[in-house]
Design a protein around this motif. Structure first.
Motif, PDB file in Angstrom:
ATOM      1  N   ILE A 132       0.842  -1.204   0.000  1.00 57.44           N
ATOM      2  CA  ILE A 132       0.000   0.000   0.000  1.00 57.44           C
ATOM      3  C   ILE A 132       0.873   1.247   0.000  1.00 57.44           C
ATOM      4  CG2 ILE A 132      -1.655   1.323   1.371  1.00 57.44           C
ATOM      5  CD1 ILE A 132      -2.759  -1.416   2.335  1.00 57.44           C
ATOM      6  N   ALA A 133       1.922   1.221   0.821  1.00 61.23           N
ATOM      7  CA  ALA A 133       2.794   2.393   0.934  1.00 61.23           C
ATOM      8  C   ALA A 133       3.513   2.691  -0.375  1.00 61.23           C
ATOM      9  CB  ALA A 133       3.807   2.180   2.052  1.00 61.23           C
ATOM     10  N   LYS A 134       3.888   1.651  -1.105  1.00 57.76           N
ATOM     11  CA  LYS A 134       4.645   1.841  -2.341  1.00 57.76           C
ATOM     12  C   LYS A 134       3.778   1.745  -3.590  1.00 57.76           C
ATOM     13  CE  LYS A 134       9.058   0.339  -0.389  1.00 57.76           C
ATOM     14  NZ  LYS A 134      10.250  -0.525  -0.547  1.00 57.76           N
ATOM     15  N   ASP A 135       2.489   1.472  -3.391  1.00 57.28           N
ATOM     16  CA  ASP A 135       1.524   1.409  -4.484  1.00 57.28           C
ATOM     17  C   ASP A 135       1.912   0.394  -5.555  1.00 57.28           C
ATOM     18  OD1 ASP A 135      -0.846   2.100  -5.725  1.00 57.28           O
ATOM     19  OD2 ASP A 135       0.087   3.648  -6.950  1.00 57.28           O
ATOM     20  N   ARG A 136       2.366  -0.759  -5.125  1.00 55.42           N
ATOM     21  CA  ARG A 136       2.652  -1.873  -6.033  1.00 55.42           C
ATOM     22  C   ARG A 136       2.691  -3.161  -5.223  1.00 55.42           C
ATOM     23  NH1 ARG A 136       8.346  -3.191  -6.361  1.00 55.42           N
ATOM     24  NH2 ARG A 136       9.606  -1.821  -5.065  1.00 55.42           N
ATOM     25  N   ASP A 137       2.490  -4.299  -5.892  1.00 59.39           N
ATOM     26  CA  ASP A 137       2.425  -5.584  -5.203  1.00 59.39           C
ATOM     27  C   ASP A 137       3.804  -6.006  -4.700  1.00 59.39           C
ATOM     28  OD1 ASP A 137      -0.279  -5.849  -5.599  1.00 59.39           O
ATOM     29  OD2 ASP A 137      -0.067  -6.981  -7.470  1.00 59.39           O
ATOM     30  N   LEU A 138       3.868  -6.341  -3.422  1.00 63.40           N
ATOM     31  CA  LEU A 138       5.084  -6.875  -2.821  1.00 63.40           C
ATOM     32  C   LEU A 138       4.758  -8.192  -2.130  1.00 63.40           C
ATOM     33  CD1 LEU A 138       6.537  -3.583  -1.265  1.00 63.40           C
ATOM     34  CD2 LEU A 138       7.269  -4.722  -3.363  1.00 63.40           C
ATOM     35  N   ASP A 139       5.779  -9.041  -1.978  1.00 61.75           N
ATOM     36  CA  ASP A 139       5.584 -10.394  -1.465  1.00 61.75           C
ATOM     37  C   ASP A 139       6.154 -10.565  -0.064  1.00 61.75           C
ATOM     38  OD1 ASP A 139       4.484 -11.269  -3.947  1.00 61.75           O
ATOM     39  OD2 ASP A 139       6.521 -11.453  -4.755  1.00 61.75           O
ATOM     40  N   ALA A 140       5.656 -11.582   0.618  1.00 62.74           N
ATOM     41  CA  ALA A 140       6.282 -12.077   1.841  1.00 62.74           C
ATOM     42  C   ALA A 140       7.167 -13.248   1.426  1.00 62.74           C
ATOM     43  CB  ALA A 140       5.229 -12.531   2.846  1.00 62.74           C
ATOM     44  N   VAL A 141       8.459 -13.172   1.731  1.00 68.67           N
ATOM     45  CA  VAL A 141       9.427 -14.140   1.229  1.00 68.67           C
ATOM     46  C   VAL A 141      10.040 -14.933   2.374  1.00 68.67           C
ATOM     47  CG1 VAL A 141      11.583 -14.433  -0.047  1.00 68.67           C
ATOM     48  CG2 VAL A 141       9.963 -12.652  -0.729  1.00 68.67           C
ATOM     49  N   LEU A 142      10.048 -16.249   2.238  1.00 68.67           N
ATOM     50  CA  LEU A 142      10.763 -17.116   3.172  1.00 68.67           C
ATOM     51  C   LEU A 142      12.121 -17.410   2.564  1.00 68.67           C
ATOM     52  CD1 LEU A 142       7.685 -17.532   3.803  1.00 68.67           C
ATOM     53  CD2 LEU A 142       8.321 -19.760   4.701  1.00 68.67           C
ATOM     54  N   MET A 143      13.187 -16.873   3.170  1.00 69.52           N
ATOM     55  CA  MET A 143      14.524 -17.052   2.593  1.00 69.52           C
ATOM     56  C   MET A 143      15.287 -18.221   3.208  1.00 69.52           C
ATOM     57  SD  MET A 143      16.868 -13.977   4.253  1.00 69.52           S
ATOM     58  CE  MET A 143      18.401 -14.722   3.675  1.00 69.52           C
ATOM     59  N   GLY A 144      14.777 -18.808   4.261  1.00 72.27           N
ATOM     60  CA  GLY A 144      15.470 -19.936   4.867  1.00 72.27           C
ATOM     61  C   GLY A 144      15.596 -19.786   6.366  1.00 72.27           C
ATOM     62  N   GLY A 145      16.307 -20.728   6.930  1.00 68.65           N
ATOM     63  CA  GLY A 145      16.971 -21.865   6.321  1.00 68.65           C
ATOM     64  C   GLY A 145      16.041 -22.968   5.851  1.00 68.65           C
ATOM     65  N   GLY A 146      16.686 -24.119   5.628  1.00 68.71           N
ATOM     66  CA  GLY A 146      15.983 -25.236   5.058  1.00 68.71           C
ATOM     67  C   GLY A 146      14.792 -25.699   5.875  1.00 68.71           C
ATOM     68  N   ALA A 147      14.938 -25.708   7.187  1.00 71.44           N
ATOM     69  CA  ALA A 147      13.841 -26.169   8.045  1.00 71.44           C
ATOM     70  C   ALA A 147      12.637 -25.251   7.939  1.00 71.44           C
ATOM     71  CB  ALA A 147      14.312 -26.264   9.494  1.00 71.44           C
ATOM     72  N   VAL A 148      12.884 -23.944   7.863  1.00 66.61           N
ATOM     73  CA  VAL A 148      11.791 -22.979   7.741  1.00 66.61           C
ATOM     74  C   VAL A 148      11.059 -23.166   6.420  1.00 66.61           C
ATOM     75  CG1 VAL A 148      11.275 -20.526   7.408  1.00 66.61           C
ATOM     76  CG2 VAL A 148      12.725 -21.245   9.296  1.00 66.61           C
ATOM     77  N   VAL A 149      11.805 -23.241   5.327  1.00 67.77           N
ATOM     78  CA  VAL A 149      11.174 -23.396   4.007  1.00 67.77           C
ATOM     79  C   VAL A 149      10.463 -24.742   3.903  1.00 67.77           C
ATOM     80  CG1 VAL A 149      11.631 -23.635   1.534  1.00 67.77           C
ATOM     81  CG2 VAL A 149      12.739 -21.811   2.841  1.00 67.77           C
TER      82      VAL A 149
END
Length: 204
Positions: A132-149
């Motif tokens: 909303i703040a940047k007026d474009r679609d942004l994602d929630a990203v899981l970068m790791g580690g392996g157990a989290v992903v």
């Protein structure tokens, strides 16, 4: 639309670090080859990295990975989230206890002690607010580690899985998937570069 994206580099034999990974050896023995593409001059690798970093509204990582990036040999002004991109979205750390201090205090850190599902929910909210703040679609990203992903995929928390398949065999280390239930993913794209194969899957 805000998506939850799991994005991680993996070896041909399924490891996201080599053996003996730790705060002073983040990728483990021989694991540097997993991220050759990140520092590549290949324009396709550079585009993939830039686009992923640019769309990151919030980023989830586990406590082990946090200890690596916040450690003395971790991120700095030249190499950070997105390598040389040094992106600065909100960072959400899944942990049992918050650290007593943070070296990278200029970054926006949130420590979630109530589990991965809650951390992903916080990341989605932060990414939506950033959109909303940047007026474009942004994602929630899981970068790791392996157990989290791996756990997030198994728990059905991920919309899109991005794997950067490195042409190396590590033999052992941190596996990406262990004991996951069988499932079929929908392949969205595959891009072969001189350093890796970028694979994008959607999860129903």
């Amino acid at each position: 639309m805000t998506r939850v994206i799991a994005d991680i580099s993996v070896s041909l034999d399924g490891f996201v670090t080599g053996p003996n990974a730790g705060p002073d050896n983040g990728l483990g023995d021989g694991g540097e080859g997993l991220h050759t593409w990140v520092f590549s001059d290949d324009p396709d690798d550079q585009r993939m990295l830039h686009e992923a970093t640019d769309r990151s509204g919030a980023v989830v990582l586990g406590r082990t990975l946090f200890d690596v990036v916040d450690g003395p040999g971790g991120w700095n002004d030249e190499i950070g989230y997105g390598a040389a991109e040094v992106g600065k979205p909100s960072f959400i750390v899944v942990t049992s206890t918050a650290p007593e201090s943070v070296r990278l205090s200029e970054l926006d850190w949130t420590f979630v002690t109530t589990g991965l599902r809650d951390a992903v929910a916080v990341a989605r909210e932060r990414a939506q607010a950033a959109s909303i703040a940047k007026d474009r679609d942004l994602d929630a990203v899981l970068m790791g580690g392996g157990a989290v992903v791996g756990s997030a995929v198994s728990a059905g928390l991920v919309d899109t899985l991005v794997l950067h398949l490195a042409p190396i065999l590590l033999g052992s280390g941190t596996p990406l998937f262990t004991g996951a239930a069988p499932r079929t993913l929908k392949q969205q794209s595959a891009l072969v570069t001189s350093n890796t194969t970028h694979l994008i899957y959607t999860l129903d």
